[in-house]
Design a protein around this motif. Structure first.
Motif, PDB file in Angstrom:
ATOM      1  N   GLN A  36      10.012  -3.576  11.311  1.00 47.75           N
ATOM      2  CA  GLN A  36       9.746  -3.949   9.970  1.00 47.75           C
ATOM      3  C   GLN A  36       9.042  -5.617  10.360  1.00 47.75           C
ATOM      4  OE1 GLN A  36      14.007  -3.586   8.650  1.00 47.75           O
ATOM      5  NE2 GLN A  36      13.247  -2.868   6.907  1.00 47.75           N
ATOM      6  N   ALA A  37       8.486  -6.092   9.167  1.00 53.50           N
ATOM      7  CA  ALA A  37       7.955  -7.357   9.093  1.00 53.50           C
ATOM      8  C   ALA A  37       6.714  -7.557  10.111  1.00 53.50           C
ATOM      9  CB  ALA A  37       9.030  -8.384   9.448  1.00 53.50           C
ATOM     10  N   ASN A  38       5.960  -6.355  10.312  1.00 52.07           N
ATOM     11  CA  ASN A  38       4.802  -6.666  11.121  1.00 52.07           C
ATOM     12  C   ASN A  38       3.706  -7.419  10.503  1.00 52.07           C
ATOM     13  OD1 ASN A  38       5.265  -3.203  11.064  1.00 52.07           O
ATOM     14  ND2 ASN A  38       5.595  -4.045  12.842  1.00 52.07           N
ATOM     15  N   ALA A  39       3.888  -7.794   9.425  1.00 51.66           N
ATOM     16  CA  ALA A  39       2.749  -8.726   8.790  1.00 51.66           C
ATOM     17  C   ALA A  39       3.195 -10.282   9.222  1.00 51.66           C
ATOM     18  CB  ALA A  39       2.588  -8.551   7.262  1.00 51.66           C
ATOM     19  N   ASN A  54      11.521   4.032   9.698  1.00 53.70           N
ATOM     20  CA  ASN A  54      10.477   3.402   9.359  1.00 53.70           C
ATOM     21  C   ASN A  54       9.115   3.877   9.880  1.00 53.70           C
ATOM     22  OD1 ASN A  54       8.933   0.797  10.636  1.00 53.70           O
ATOM     23  ND2 ASN A  54       9.632   0.247   8.807  1.00 53.70           N
ATOM     24  N   LEU A  55       9.140   4.757  10.985  1.00 55.64           N
ATOM     25  CA  LEU A  55       7.927   5.157  11.431  1.00 55.64           C
ATOM     26  C   LEU A  55       7.391   6.162  10.365  1.00 55.64           C
ATOM     27  CD1 LEU A  55       9.068   6.155  15.245  1.00 55.64           C
ATOM     28  CD2 LEU A  55       7.756   3.891  14.364  1.00 55.64           C
ATOM     29  N   ARG A  56       8.189   6.977   9.844  1.00 55.25           N
ATOM     30  CA  ARG A  56       7.973   8.027   8.881  1.00 55.25           C
ATOM     31  C   ARG A  56       7.308   7.543   7.517  1.00 55.25           C
ATOM     32  NH1 ARG A  56      12.457  12.692  10.459  1.00 55.25           N
ATOM     33  NH2 ARG A  56      11.625  13.384  12.313  1.00 55.25           N
ATOM     34  N   ARG A  57       7.985   6.455   7.305  1.00 57.23           N
ATOM     35  CA  ARG A  57       7.444   5.717   6.032  1.00 57.23           C
ATOM     36  C   ARG A  57       6.307   5.173   5.987  1.00 57.23           C
ATOM     37  NH1 ARG A  57      12.813   4.128   5.767  1.00 57.23           N
ATOM     38  NH2 ARG A  57      12.501   2.141   6.509  1.00 57.23           N
ATOM     39  N   ALA A  96       0.900  -1.126  -0.222  1.00 51.20           N
ATOM     40  CA  ALA A  96      -0.041  -0.017  -0.002  1.00 51.20           C
ATOM     41  C   ALA A  96       0.903   1.295   0.035  1.00 51.20           C
ATOM     42  CB  ALA A  96      -0.930   0.111   1.259  1.00 51.20           C
ATOM     43  N   GLY A  97       0.187   2.332  -0.505  1.00 50.70           N
ATOM     44  CA  GLY A  97       0.822   3.532  -0.416  1.00 50.70           C
ATOM     45  C   GLY A  97       2.160   3.888  -1.159  1.00 50.70           C
ATOM     46  N   VAL A  98       2.985   4.946  -1.012  1.00 56.92           N
ATOM     47  CA  VAL A  98       4.001   5.121  -1.951  1.00 56.92           C
ATOM     48  C   VAL A  98       5.346   4.191  -1.599  1.00 56.92           C
ATOM     49  CG1 VAL A  98       3.550   7.639  -1.953  1.00 56.92           C
ATOM     50  CG2 VAL A  98       4.788   6.929   0.078  1.00 56.92           C
ATOM     51  N   HIS A  99       5.085   3.797  -0.464  1.00 56.93           N
ATOM     52  CA  HIS A  99       6.472   2.815  -0.309  1.00 56.93           C
ATOM     53  C   HIS A  99       6.039   1.327  -0.335  1.00 56.93           C
ATOM     54  CE1 HIS A  99       8.567   6.346   1.304  1.00 56.93           C
ATOM     55  NE2 HIS A  99       7.717   6.503   2.122  1.00 56.93           N
ATOM     56  N   GLY A 100       4.686   1.020  -0.952  1.00 58.74           N
ATOM     57  CA  GLY A 100       4.582  -0.472  -1.066  1.00 58.74           C
ATOM     58  C   GLY A 100       4.689  -1.258   0.290  1.00 58.74           C
ATOM     59  N   MET A 101       4.270  -0.711   1.507  1.00 55.87           N
ATOM     60  CA  MET A 101       4.152  -1.312   2.769  1.00 55.87           C
ATOM     61  C   MET A 101       2.996  -2.214   2.940  1.00 55.87           C
ATOM     62  SD  MET A 101       5.775   1.585   5.161  1.00 55.87           S
ATOM     63  CE  MET A 101       6.708   0.505   6.340  1.00 55.87           C
ATOM     64  N   VAL A 102       3.184  -3.174   3.835  1.00 56.10           N
ATOM     65  CA  VAL A 102       1.759  -4.119   4.086  1.00 56.10           C
ATOM     66  C   VAL A 102       1.341  -3.537   5.449  1.00 56.10           C
ATOM     67  CG1 VAL A 102       1.164  -6.412   4.214  1.00 56.10           C
ATOM     68  CG2 VAL A 102       2.892  -5.774   2.731  1.00 56.10           C
TER      69      VAL A 102
END
Length: 233
Positions: free
Chosen positions: A222-225, A161-164, A38-44
């Motif tokens: 990272q790797a919260n999913a 990471n918090l800001r992304r 999702a979003g500009v960084h492709g995070m999950v």
């Protein structure tokens, strides 16, 4: 009845379980998150805890299971939580890596308001952060440059990471790591791509309330999913 979870199954089943539920209740959303993020960084943007069984008999070196337990799932995206709520409501049993967890109830939690723009968050699972993998000479020595909270580079990568995450959600990204107030022991879990080492932490953050609420729902690092960095409710 299982009296313990294999260490390989403490965190690893959660990610697949979330995608399985989303495939039934919101297939397009699940496909988008799995393939592109999702979003500009492709995070999950979802996370989960390990199952916790408060009354299970403890044994050294074992992850005790049995009796009533709790496993938590969260996301800062309402559409993800709505889809997961509907999906879990229709299930009686969760397959947690071959261990059957009988689902007896679902409780929805709302994040604290963090009205003063400050939050103290403690994780129940290790926070993992990957650094540059470069030595003091700037040469990359490894692509698995995992950092522990005691290492100098950790705070910078953690704050980035918090800001992304805030940018991913379209929230104000001016969130700051004020201090690390507690560090747990080092723990490593394999979640399909080798061991990821980290440590649970308690941190004090400052930032816009909406951003702090999103981090509470999503997790730290990272790797919260995959179950890392889950914040205690």
């Amino acid at each position: 009845m299982a009296s313990e979870l294999p260490w390989a199954a403490v965190l690893a089943p959660g990610r697949g379980l979330v995608y399985d539920v989303l495939a039934c209740t919101a297939p397009e959303l699940g496909r988008q998150l799995h393939e592109k993020g999702a979003g500009v960084h492709g995070m999950v943007p979802f996370g989960h805890s390990a199952p916790v069984f408060a009354s299970a008999r403890r044994k050294s070196g074992r992850y005790a299971a049995g009796g009533r337990g709790v496993v938590e799932f969260g996301s800062p995206m309402p559409e993800v939580m709505e889809a997961l709520g509907r999906g879990f409501a229709g299930r009686d049993v969760l397959d947690w890596g071959g261990v059957a967890l009988r689902l007896t109830g679902i409780t929805a939690l709302t994040p604290p308001d963090f009205a003063f723009g400050r939050a103290i968050l403690r994780t129940t699972t290790p926070v993992v952060m990957k650094g540059s993998g470069r030595g003091e000479d700037g040469v990359r020595t490894t692509r698995q440059g995992w950092l522990l909270p005691t290492e100098p580079q950790w705070a910078g990568y953690f704050q980035g990471n918090l800001r992304r995450k805030a940018e991913t959600l379209g929230l104000a990204p001016d969130v700051e790591l004020e201090s690390v107030t507690w560090i747990g022991p080092k723990r490593s879990f394999s979640v399909g791509q080798g061991l990821k080492p980290g440590a649970a932490v308690e941190v004090e953050l400052a930032g816009p309330p909406e951003t702090l609420q999103a981090l509470w729902s999503w997790g730290l690092g990272q790797a919260n999913a995959a179950g890392f960095g889950w914040v205690a409710a």
